[in-house]
Design a protein around this motif. Structure first.
Motif, mmCIF file in Angstrom:
data_model
loop_
_atom_site.group_PDB
_atom_site.id
_atom_site.type_symbol
_atom_site.label_atom_id
_atom_site.label_comp_id
_atom_site.label_asym_id
_atom_site.label_seq_id
_atom_site.Cartn_x
_atom_site.Cartn_y
_atom_site.Cartn_z
ATOM 1 N N PHE A 178 0.838 -1.186 0.000
ATOM 2 C CA PHE A 178 0.000 0.000 0.000
ATOM 3 C C PHE A 178 0.880 1.245 0.000
ATOM 4 C CE2 PHE A 178 -2.629 -3.253 1.915
ATOM 5 C CZ PHE A 178 -3.890 -3.009 1.389
ATOM 6 N N ILE A 179 0.395 2.308 -0.610
ATOM 7 C CA ILE A 179 1.049 3.613 -0.564
ATOM 8 C C ILE A 179 0.212 4.516 0.335
ATOM 9 C CG2 ILE A 179 1.740 5.648 -1.869
ATOM 10 C CD1 ILE A 179 3.504 3.225 -2.350
ATOM 11 N N GLN A 180 0.836 5.097 1.347
ATOM 12 C CA GLN A 180 0.138 5.977 2.284
ATOM 13 C C GLN A 180 1.053 7.132 2.698
ATOM 14 O OE1 GLN A 180 -0.925 3.058 5.391
ATOM 15 N NE2 GLN A 180 -3.054 3.357 4.786
ATOM 16 N N LYS A 181 0.451 8.225 3.125
ATOM 17 C CA LYS A 181 1.241 9.346 3.641
ATOM 18 C C LYS A 181 1.755 9.076 5.046
ATOM 19 C CE LYS A 181 -0.989 12.941 0.868
ATOM 20 N NZ LYS A 181 -1.782 14.217 0.872
ATOM 21 N N ASP A 182 0.997 8.263 5.798
ATOM 22 C CA ASP A 182 1.392 7.911 7.172
ATOM 23 C C ASP A 182 1.373 6.392 7.303
ATOM 24 O OD1 ASP A 182 2.015 8.022 9.874
ATOM 25 O OD2 ASP A 182 -0.040 8.451 10.502
ATOM 26 N N PRO A 183 2.279 5.716 6.607
ATOM 27 C CA PRO A 183 2.225 4.248 6.576
ATOM 28 C C PRO A 183 2.414 3.638 7.953
ATOM 29 C CG PRO A 183 4.310 5.059 5.678
ATOM 30 C CD PRO A 183 3.434 6.252 5.871
ATOM 31 N N LYS A 184 1.511 2.717 8.282
ATOM 32 C CA LYS A 184 1.555 2.046 9.583
ATOM 33 C C LYS A 184 1.523 3.044 10.746
ATOM 34 C CE LYS A 184 2.048 -2.336 8.320
ATOM 35 N NZ LYS A 184 1.234 -3.467 8.768
ATOM 36 N N LYS A 185 1.087 4.272 10.465
ATOM 37 C CA LYS A 185 0.995 5.340 11.475
ATOM 38 C C LYS A 185 2.358 5.685 12.085
ATOM 39 C CE LYS A 185 -3.817 4.360 12.691
ATOM 40 N NZ LYS A 185 -4.801 4.181 13.780
ATOM 41 N N VAL A 186 3.431 5.432 11.367
ATOM 42 C CA VAL A 186 4.756 5.674 11.955
ATOM 43 C C VAL A 186 4.959 7.146 12.295
ATOM 44 C CG1 VAL A 186 5.930 3.668 10.956
ATOM 45 C CG2 VAL A 186 5.803 5.794 9.636
ATOM 46 N N PHE A 187 4.424 8.033 11.481
ATOM 47 C CA PHE A 187 4.659 9.461 11.724
ATOM 48 C C PHE A 187 3.698 10.034 12.762
ATOM 49 C CE2 PHE A 187 6.098 8.819 7.238
ATOM 50 C CZ PHE A 187 7.466 8.897 7.520
ATOM 51 N N SER A 188 2.425 9.625 12.727
ATOM 52 C CA SER A 188 1.478 10.145 13.727
ATOM 53 C C SER A 188 1.804 9.615 15.118
ATOM 54 C CB SER A 188 0.037 9.806 13.332
ATOM 55 O OG SER A 188 -0.122 8.422 13.104
ATOM 56 N N LEU A 189 2.258 8.361 15.213
ATOM 57 C CA LEU A 189 2.672 7.835 16.516
ATOM 58 C C LEU A 189 3.854 8.629 17.064
ATOM 59 C CD1 LEU A 189 2.504 3.946 16.031
ATOM 60 C CD2 LEU A 189 1.024 5.349 17.472
ATOM 61 N N THR A 190 4.792 8.943 16.198
ATOM 62 C CA THR A 190 5.955 9.722 16.626
ATOM 63 C C THR A 190 5.546 11.128 17.011
ATOM 64 O OG1 THR A 190 7.452 8.405 15.259
ATOM 65 C CG2 THR A 190 8.205 10.591 15.903
ATOM 66 N N ASP A 191 4.627 11.723 16.253
ATOM 67 C CA ASP A 191 4.154 13.076 16.596
ATOM 68 C C ASP A 191 3.546 13.098 17.995
ATOM 69 O OD1 ASP A 191 4.968 14.108 14.193
ATOM 70 O OD2 ASP A 191 2.982 14.041 13.249
ATOM 71 N N ARG A 192 2.718 12.091 18.316
ATOM 72 C CA ARG A 192 2.089 12.062 19.634
ATOM 73 C C ARG A 192 3.142 11.845 20.728
ATOM 74 N NH1 ARG A 192 -1.639 8.854 17.337
ATOM 75 N NH2 ARG A 192 -1.518 7.108 18.782
ATOM 76 N N THR A 193 4.110 11.003 20.432
ATOM 77 C CA THR A 193 5.184 10.769 21.397
ATOM 78 C C THR A 193 5.977 12.048 21.619
ATOM 79 O OG1 THR A 193 5.348 8.457 20.695
ATOM 80 C CG2 THR A 193 7.223 9.372 21.894
ATOM 81 N N ASN A 194 6.307 12.739 20.546
ATOM 82 C CA ASN A 194 7.073 13.980 20.672
ATOM 83 C C ASN A 194 6.296 15.045 21.443
ATOM 84 O OD1 ASN A 194 9.151 12.834 19.260
ATOM 85 N ND2 ASN A 194 8.776 13.936 17.348
ATOM 86 N N HIS A 195 5.005 15.137 21.173
ATOM 87 C CA HIS A 195 4.173 16.111 21.890
ATOM 88 C C HIS A 195 4.109 15.769 23.377
ATOM 89 C CE1 HIS A 195 1.057 19.082 22.545
ATOM 90 N NE2 HIS A 195 0.272 18.161 23.090
ATOM 91 N N PHE A 196 3.979 14.491 23.681
ATOM 92 C CA PHE A 196 3.957 14.055 25.081
ATOM 93 C C PHE A 196 5.260 14.428 25.784
ATOM 94 C CE2 PHE A 196 5.316 10.761 28.108
ATOM 95 C CZ PHE A 196 4.321 10.854 29.064
ATOM 96 N N MET A 197 6.391 14.167 25.155
ATOM 97 C CA MET A 197 7.676 14.501 25.775
ATOM 98 C C MET A 197 7.805 16.005 25.989
ATOM 99 S SD MET A 197 10.452 11.887 24.053
ATOM 100 C CE MET A 197 10.315 12.565 22.396
ATOM 101 N N GLU A 198 7.384 16.757 24.994
ATOM 102 C CA GLU A 198 7.463 18.212 25.091
ATOM 103 C C GLU A 198 6.632 18.728 26.262
ATOM 104 O OE1 GLU A 198 5.882 20.501 21.720
ATOM 105 O OE2 GLU A 198 7.913 21.315 21.534
ATOM 106 N N GLU A 199 5.446 18.175 26.431
ATOM 107 C CA GLU A 199 4.577 18.562 27.553
ATOM 108 C C GLU A 199 5.248 18.313 28.896
ATOM 109 O OE1 GLU A 199 0.958 16.364 27.200
ATOM 110 O OE2 GLU A 199 -0.144 18.099 26.454
ATOM 111 N N GLN A 200 5.850 17.160 29.048
ATOM 112 C CA GLN A 200 6.443 16.801 30.337
ATOM 113 C C GLN A 200 7.679 17.645 30.633
ATOM 114 O OE1 GLN A 200 4.099 15.220 31.639
ATOM 115 N NE2 GLN A 200 3.316 14.804 29.569
ATOM 116 N N VAL A 201 8.467 17.919 29.611
ATOM 117 C CA VAL A 201 9.657 18.756 29.816
ATOM 118 C C VAL A 201 9.238 20.159 30.249
ATOM 119 C CG1 VAL A 201 11.632 19.829 28.672
ATOM 120 C CG2 VAL A 201 11.111 17.413 28.262
#
Length: 472
Positions: A178-201
């Motif tokens: 399959f061709i997708q912009k967010d394959p296997k949600k790799v980028f959206s999962l990372t975005d949420r992780t990055n936002h979570f880390m930013e919040e805690q810092v």
């Protein structure tokens, strides 16, 4: 005089604060079905075949360059579900899966089970914890919140990460690309992780986050750009499928985004990053539309076997740890398991309670001693258990048991990654000692139903989830 007293008290307080180590952050990057030799970094410096001959993973390589890479890193299970349970609890699949407890009862017990987030919160209540991505404790009636996580995506399985393209036939083969912009949600999962880390810092809170990728499981999904590059690259002998190479590249890019965020937040020096997979790569694949791409070696080469087996190809996985006081870019040949993560977190974070009924041991001394030394576990071995097969790692030896055929084999995985040299007949004393330890362990943790031994007859496990009927 009062001013002097105040100054002395202030100085004492500041000195004390300076001497009190800040609670570190913990990040687990857990990939799905990623084979041991699937990155462009050698997993064993003495084995030139222990990296991919086609995939290019510069961001994983950069992480490994700043870590200790464990050449003998093991998943706690040979497929998703038992492995993911064990990571959270530090308990082997024999102790959790193959016993008399009803699954609903087990789910209720998870509400008080000592887990990764609970260990950290007991050490310091300020810890904020999150689990993003694949959870997959199938039918356990326990989402990450039941295990103590503050933020999570719910009781996710494989399905949430599978491609969902409009118009795709229902009978489309699993390995259709399959061709997708967010394959296997790799980028959206990372975005949420990055936002979570930013919040805690920003809040001044220590954190633990587990980023559990759906990649690189089954369906191949990638961006068009990654696939275009894959189609231009010369294929290898063991890794040959362009859509899979593209999926690996996209996941690698997302890991690069996470590492860049850690650098941006200025927390690299106080953050432990653990990278590993839930099990080894599945059997050789043929992608729809790419049937002419045929490998001359097995995908897991030089390891034998694949996911669902307890040969090295099913259970040996990429495994690295970076963090404060850990040497960079070195290898360790000490056998380790994801079972060891909970007691490692506990010791590093300063947990003072008891760690009862676990099977892992703290890696802290090995991490701080350039990858050398021994790990103190409740037993001087660890077991990777399944209904049909099992393995026990003890020092340089591995006991392999096939319950269906009654086969019992003995190997030295460090020097024999392909498991070509069975030592059962040449080292019978070691074999018998390990068999006895294995039998006693399964009996102790209620992993068998009749106390039978592998010396004369095969163990019969209790409630076993049949591997072939489990979701893959």
């Amino acid at each position: 005089m009062k001013q002097l007293t105040v100054l002395v008290c202030l100085f004492t307080y500041l000195l004390s604060a300076a001497q009190t180590p800040e609670s570190p952050n913990f990040i687990i990057i857990l990939t799905d079905d990623q084979g041991w030799a699937s990155t462009s970094t050698l997993m064993d410096p003495n084995n030139p075949d222990s990296k991919s001959d086609y995939y290019v993973t510069p961001n994983m390589d950069a992480l490994f360059d700043n870590s200790i890479v464990f050449s003998q890193g093991y998943a706690p299970g040979a497929y998703c579900i038992p492995s993911r349970r064990s990571i959270q609890t530090g308990q082997s699949a024999a102790r959790i899966t193959f016993n008399t407890r009803d699954k609903q009862v087990r789910g209720e017990e998870y509400a008080s089970t000592l887990s990764l987030p609970r260990v950290l919160k007991a050490a310091n209540p300020d810890y904020v914890t999150a689990h993003f991505g694949k959870w997959h404790l199938e039918n356990d009636y326990a989402d990450p919140g039941v295990m103590g996580y503050d933020r999570h995506d719910g009781d996710t399985t494989n399905a949430e990460g599978d491609p969902d393209e409009p118009g795709t036939p229902e009978d489309q083969p699993d390995l259709y690309p399959f061709i997708q912009k967010d394959p296997k949600k790799v980028f959206s999962l990372t975005d949420r992780t990055n936002h979570f880390m930013e919040e805690q810092v920003k809040a001044g809170k220590p954190f633990f986050v587990q980023l559990s990728h759906y990649a690189v499981h089954l369906d191949m999904a990638s961006t068009q750009e990654s696939l275009d590059r894959a189609l231009e690259a010369p294929i290898g002998q063991k890794h040959v499928i362009p859509p899979f190479k593209a999926m690996m590249e996209d996941m690698d890019n997302s890991i690069g985004q996470l590492l860049a965020k850690v650098e941006e937040l200025g927390i690299m020096d106080n953050t432990y990053i653990i990278f590993t997979s839930d099990n080894g790569f599945r059997k050789d694949i043929v992608a729809t539309g790419y049937e002419d791409y045929v490998a001359s070696q097995t995908t897991n080469y030089p390891l034998t076997g694949a996911k669902h087996t307890h040969t090295e190809g099913g259970i040996r996985v990429p495994f690295s740890i970076s963090g404060p006081g850990i040497a960079k870019g070195i290898y360790s040949n000490v056998p380790v398991s994801s079972l060891d993560l909970l007691p490692t977190f506990a010791e590093i974070a300063g947990y003072t309670g008891q760690l009862a009924d676990i099977d892992g041991g703290s890696l802290k001394d090995v991490l701080e001693n350039n990858g050398s030394g021994t790990i103190t576990r409740p037993n001087d071995f660890f077991v990777i258990h399944g209904e049909k097969r099992s393995a026990m790692i003890r020092g340089e030896y591995k006991l392999y048991v096939d319950f269906q055929t009654s086969a019992v084999q003995l190997f030295k995985p460090a020097e024999d990654a392909s498991e070509l040299n069975d030592l059962a007949t040449t080292e019978p004393a070691i074999l018998n000692e390990m068999k006895a330890l294995f039998d006693n362990y399964l009996t102790d943790v209620d992993g068998v139903n009749d106390g039978s031994t592998i010396g004369d007859k095969v163990h019969i496990t209790k409630t076993a989830d049949p591997e072939q009927s489990m979701p893959v």
